[in-house]
Enzyme design. Structure first.
Site, PDB file in Angstrom:
ATOM      1  N   ARG A 117      23.761  29.043  20.097  1.00  0.00           N
ATOM      2  CA  ARG A 117      23.860  29.996  18.985  1.00  0.00           C
ATOM      3  C   ARG A 117      22.642  30.915  18.992  1.00  0.00           C
ATOM      4  O   ARG A 117      21.535  30.480  19.322  1.00  0.00           O
ATOM      5  CB  ARG A 117      23.905  29.188  17.681  1.00  0.00           C
ATOM      6  CG  ARG A 117      24.017  30.002  16.402  1.00  0.00           C
ATOM      7  CD  ARG A 117      25.368  30.576  16.227  1.00  0.00           C
ATOM      8  NE  ARG A 117      25.592  31.042  14.863  1.00  0.00           N
ATOM      9  CZ  ARG A 117      26.578  31.880  14.541  1.00  0.00           C
ATOM     10  NH1 ARG A 117      27.413  32.331  15.459  1.00  0.00           N
ATOM     11  NH2 ARG A 117      26.758  32.250  13.293  1.00  0.00           N
ATOM     12  N   THR A 390      35.433  37.476  18.279  1.00  0.00           N
ATOM     13  CA  THR A 390      34.945  36.222  18.857  1.00  0.00           C
ATOM     14  C   THR A 390      35.991  35.773  19.856  1.00  0.00           C
ATOM     15  O   THR A 390      37.057  36.382  19.945  1.00  0.00           O
ATOM     16  CB  THR A 390      34.732  35.206  17.703  1.00  0.00           C
ATOM     17  OG1 THR A 390      33.687  35.686  16.880  1.00  0.00           O
ATOM     18  CG2 THR A 390      34.413  33.802  18.144  1.00  0.00           C
TER      19      THR A 390
HETATM   20  O1  DON Z   1      29.998  32.445  14.051  1.00  0.00           O
HETATM   21  C1  DON Z   1      30.844  32.871  13.273  1.00  0.00           C
HETATM   22  O2  DON Z   1      31.415  32.178  12.466  1.00  0.00           O
HETATM   23  C2  DON Z   1      31.220  34.338  13.324  1.00  0.00           C
HETATM   24  N1  DON Z   1      30.162  35.084  13.918  1.00  0.00           N
HETATM   25  C3  DON Z   1      32.502  34.480  14.084  1.00  0.00           C
HETATM   26  C4  DON Z   1      33.003  35.892  14.080  1.00  0.00           C
HETATM   27  C5  DON Z   1      34.420  36.014  14.449  1.00  0.00           C
HETATM   28  O3  DON Z   1      35.117  35.066  14.680  1.00  0.00           O
HETATM   29  C6  DON Z   1      34.981  37.371  14.480  1.00  0.00           C
HETATM   30  N2  DON Z   1      36.372  37.335  14.892  1.00  0.00           N
HETATM   31  N3  DON Z   1      37.307  37.836  14.496  1.00  0.00           N
END
Ligand code: DON
Length: 580
Positions: A117, A390
């Site tokens: 992360r 994501t």
């Molecule tokens: O880590 C997380 O929960 C977010 N940064 C995830 C972002 C995400 O899934 C965007 N997708 N649609």
């Protein structure tokens, strides 16, 4: 279900100190458990004999199989898939971002979450996105280099290669290097998200040059080549991750970020560490769930929701009643997410309590069988205001090694900023912190002390790469979708429990509740008109939208029949599941 042990601070055998590992201790425990289960007849000594990869892009799925064909295992394939996605799907993840890779090693049952992360730079402060009136400056929080945490993906891939792979890092990165040089055709999802990000991409010359043609979105099928990214990946393969975190790529990144208004330093890059964390484990209907631990909120929330739901015969309930109970579990888990979840290295997350059956029993007792609980009637929080992208992939190799990985740059094309000469965008993961108590972020999520910005802290995530393990069948799943990730994975798990296959889990119409706003958002087709009426009569505010959420990719190994199957979410045109 135990509390996550505090992370083991021992360094791994890397030449530079960017990894904390708990492998030896866990490994011994895992061998013992595997032996015990085997003695009890609960673990068959079988292997799938076939490999399955489901990812968000066909070139990434093929890259994974290419590495398996060269003698690699699922972990090498995970590196190849991650790196290929970092080239062809920069809408969603990349080496300017980070992620969580949950690994299962077949030979001894060892399981770990590799936490790559992003991490806040040392100069980050709690109020860094507030303007002179104390309001959050949303532009600064998501656009440009101030929104970026120090990326973790390269460190994680190098860590996986060194500790779990059979091939060298360079061999596993090779398909991505080739794709970056030869290029990939613009596909529909890429085209759409580029359209959304266009005004922001245009602010940054290097990103514009990489992705636009004459300052505009290229047509479908136009081939995008990223030669600078090919060089970065090739150098990481040849010289090791040190070149990225301490060498001249680190210098290039820090200089580029600072010139454009960011606050990264060389020390921030050098200080980045991969952390091995014990995954969250919980049980449901005789299956063991192995899923993401903090700094993801996903596993804790999934365990909490499943614990609330378990005594209820969901499969036998009428669909509106079932949805009501699931929504009430979602509401309570997201309340706890807001209050208690954050980076466990900075905030004492009460994992044992939140994932305990006692706690769930108490929450369940407060759920009315046919009445929605207004979110503001739940205790524990007095001040809140109501207010993409994501990637996930799932891998099973022929020996039974498994990877569930969800990776991200946060929003579509991250912060849209690219350091000249690198070929990759940086993340805007800093927006996953709570920039101000009770103020919603890009996903409408609220947070408090647990997820406040602090130097070198990791922002709270919702990413929930998950294994479902039983003696008869084993599932691997996950999805992007911001705050909705956790509820999509929950619905996928329940669909697995209903006996459906991955194609069904990934295409299922979805519904979601996240405590604030106090509303069910549903995809078209999630509920019939009668079910909508029934939910509204119970007091739920239900909003049906034409918007589609998620991009789930799942794998199923039926250990009784030996069948291996996989499914890629039909919501995207580029995803591909291949079993061979
Ligand atoms: O880590 C997380 O929960 C977010 N940064 C995830 C972002 C995400 O899934 C965007 N997708 N649609």
């Amino acid at each position: 279900m135990g509390q996550i042990p505090s992370p083991d601070r021992r360094r791994s055998g890397l030449s530079r100190p960017f990894a904390r590992t708990l492998a030896p201790a866990l490994s011994r425990a895992a061998v013992f458990c595997a032996g015990l289960l085997f003695a009890l007849g609960a673990v068959a000594a079988d292997k799938p004999g076939k490999a399955a990869i489901a990812s968000a892009h066909y070139l990434a799925t093929e890259a994974g199989h290419e590495v398996l064909d060269k003698g690699g295992n699922a972990f090498d394939a995970a590196i190849a898939v991650s790196a290929a996605l970092a080239v062809v799907e920069q809408t969603s993840s990349g080496i300017g971002g980070g992620g969580f890779w949950v690994l299962h090693r077949a030979e001894d049952g060892f399981e770990v979450m590799v936490d790559g992360r992003e991490q806040a730079p040392a100069a980050a402060t709690r109020d860094m996105y507030l303007d002179e009136n104390g309001d959050v400056n949303r532009d600064l929080a998501v656009n440009g280099p101030l929104a970026a945490g120090v990326p973790g993906e390269i460190a994680a891939l190098a860590h996986i290669a060194e500790h779990y792979g059979k091939l060298s890092l360079a061999e596993s990165l090779a398909p991505a290097v080739r794709i970056a040089r030869e290029g990939f055709p613009v596909y529909e999802k890429f085209h759409t998200i580029l359209g959304w990000a266009l005004p922001h991409i245009k602010r940054w010359p290097a990103a514009s040059e990489a992705f636009l043609v004459d300052g505009d979105i290229p047509p479908m099928g136009h081939v995008i080549r990223l030669p600078d990214l090919a060089v970065v990946l090739e150098r990481v393969g040849a010289e090791g991750p040190e070149v990225f975190y301490e060498g001249d790529i680190a210098r290039q990144l820090v200089e580029g970020v600072r010139e454009a208004g960011g606050i990264w330093t060389l020390e921030d890059m050098a200080a980045y560490e991969v952390v091995e964390r014990e995954p969250i484990r919980t049980e449901y209907n005789g299956y063991e769930l192995v899923t993401a631990s903090p700094p993801s909120s996903g596993g804790v929330a999934i365990a909490e929701m499943l614990n609330i739901l378990e005594p209820w015969p969901l499969a036998r309930l009428d669909r509106a009643q079932r949805a009501h109970l699931i929504v009430e579990a979602m509401r309570r888990a997201y309340r706890d997410r807001a209050l208690y979840l954050g980076d466990p290295d900075f905030f004492s997350v009460p994992v044992e309590r939140l994932t305990s059956q006692y706690y769930a029993d108490g929450l369940r007792a407060g759920i009315h069988p046919s009445k929605a609980t207004p979110s503001n009637m739940l205790p524990g929080n007095d001040g809140f205001r109501e207010g993409s992208d994501t990637t996930h992939f799932s891998i099973l190799d022929a020996d039974g090694n498994m990877v569930a990985a969800t990776l991200t740059v946060n929003l579509g094309f991250g912060n849209r900023f690219m350091v000249p000469g690198t070929g990759f965008v940086l993340n805007n993961e800093m927006d996953d912190f709570s920039a101000k108590e009770g103020e919603p972020n890009a996903f409408g999520l609220i947070g408090f002390e647990a997820n406040a910005i602090e130097p070198r802290k990791r922002p709270l995530s919702s990413m929930s790469p998950t294994f479902i393990k039983g003696p008869d069948k084993v599932g691997i799943l996950g999805t992007p979708g911001g705050s909705r990730i956790i509820t999509m994975v929950l619905l996928g798990i329940l669909d697995f429990m209903d006996g459906n296959d991955p194609e069904h889990w990934v295409s299922l119409p979805r519904f979601h509740h996240q405590y604030v706003p106090d509303r069910i958002s549903a995809e078209e087709g999630a509920f019939t008109d009668e079910e909508l009426d029934a939910l509204r009569a119970m007091g739920h505010d239900v909003q049906v939208s034409t918007r589609r959420w998620g991009n789930m990719h799942g794998v199923l190994w039926n250990r009784e029949t030996g069948a291996v199957s996989a499914g890629s979410d039909p919501r995207s045109d580029a995803g591909r599941a291949i079993v061979r």
